[in-house]
Design an enzyme around this catalytic site. Sequence first.
Site, PDB file in Angstrom:
ATOM      1  N   GLY A   1      -8.893  -0.595  -6.810  1.00 16.14           N
ATOM      2  CA  GLY A   1      -8.315  -0.707  -8.148  1.00 16.14           C
ATOM      3  C   GLY A   1      -6.828  -0.420  -8.191  1.00 16.14           C
ATOM      4  O   GLY A   1      -6.186  -0.633  -9.222  1.00 16.14           O
ATOM      5  N   ALA A   2      -6.252   0.043  -7.075  1.00 16.59           N
ATOM      6  CA  ALA A   2      -4.829   0.386  -7.078  1.00 16.59           C
ATOM      7  C   ALA A   2      -3.953  -0.844  -7.327  1.00 16.59           C
ATOM      8  O   ALA A   2      -2.944  -0.767  -8.045  1.00 16.59           O
ATOM      9  CB  ALA A   2      -4.449   1.045  -5.757  1.00 16.59           C
TER      10      ALA A   2
ATOM     11  N   ASP B   1      -4.679  -3.535  -9.048  1.00 18.93           N
ATOM     12  CA  ASP B   1      -4.755  -3.912 -10.460  1.00 18.93           C
ATOM     13  C   ASP B   1      -3.925  -2.953 -11.317  1.00 18.93           C
ATOM     14  O   ASP B   1      -3.261  -3.374 -12.265  1.00 18.93           O
ATOM     15  CB  ASP B   1      -6.205  -3.901 -10.930  1.00 18.93           C
ATOM     16  CG  ASP B   1      -7.092  -4.810 -10.100  1.00 18.93           C
ATOM     17  OD1 ASP B   1      -6.596  -5.840  -9.613  1.00 18.93           O
ATOM     18  OD2 ASP B   1      -8.277  -4.475  -9.922  1.00 18.93           O
TER      19      ASP B   1
ATOM     20  N   GLY C   1       0.815  -1.204   0.000  1.00 20.56           N
ATOM     21  CA  GLY C   1       0.000   0.000   0.000  1.00 20.56           C
ATOM     22  C   GLY C   1       0.851   1.257   0.000  1.00 20.56           C
ATOM     23  O   GLY C   1       1.761   1.427  -0.819  1.00 20.56           O
TER      24      GLY C   1
END
Length: 318
Positions: free
Chosen positions: A257-258, A260, A230
Amino acid sequence: MATPEVVTVGEAMAALRATGPIRLAPPMELSVAGAEANVAIGLARLGHRVGWVGAVGDDSFGALVLRTLRAEEVDVTHARIDTDGRPTGLLVREDGLGDLARIGYYRTGSAGSAIAPEHVLPALGPGLRILHLTGITPALGPAAARAVLAAAQRARELGALVCLDVNYRSRLWDPDRARATLLPLAHACDVLVASADELHLVAEDPALPEPDAVAALLARGRREVVITRGGDGASATTPDATARVPARRVPVTDVIGAGDAFVAGYLSAVLDGLDLEARLRRAAGTAAFAVATRGDWEGLPLRRDLALLDAPAGTTLR
């Protein structure tokens, strides 16, 4: 369309995003969602030839999914329209306090859950360089689990790189069932992507600390193990090297969606022949575009957009 160099396999759904508490009947925004479709769109926007393989219902939501992917220049030649009455899957998102979001899935009995090996294997042929899979699709049911494993085995026979993003979804299955299904799939992949808190699901020994778990995966034949953290960045390890990069600092609008977007950037860099650190840098950049914009895939960058992250704050392009 030219033969895809990358194929992703999975379920794409209609996505409803509530603009307030659902119990108060707020307006809802309609879009498309699905991890494998997000990666396909991300790669297509970066200039790669990519195809998506999955199934949608013979309904308006299915038509929306296929229309969206075609508009993003994703090849859907091998996408299947279910004619047995199974509907397109549905995702419903409700935003809560701050950045808290609740996701509801309506995927049981969906068209995507019934995809089988015979639907997927025809999409894999000469010219394939990368097959991308996630741990979401095998959670949808036995047929889908067989389909992704068969796809991984066929891709390896073709000499293509197999990428698996663990992408654990607790609302779809429990950790024990996930681990039992994902371990064989992890053994069939070349590039393994997992968040730090997912690694135990595919580690040879779930009790191992992260460095030892990564080393064991590499010893079992994985070429690269990528760990995402993250806002704390990411690392990638091969038998010969380890690279780490921080996350790009941007205003955060929407974190869904980050992951992906990260995978799309990483695989794009693999296709371009970049080194390990450069792969992570591109992945961190595409993830930054995703978190800075609303929606699962709408903010994914074009290749020419990547340089914008290095522009001075307040820059205006004229």
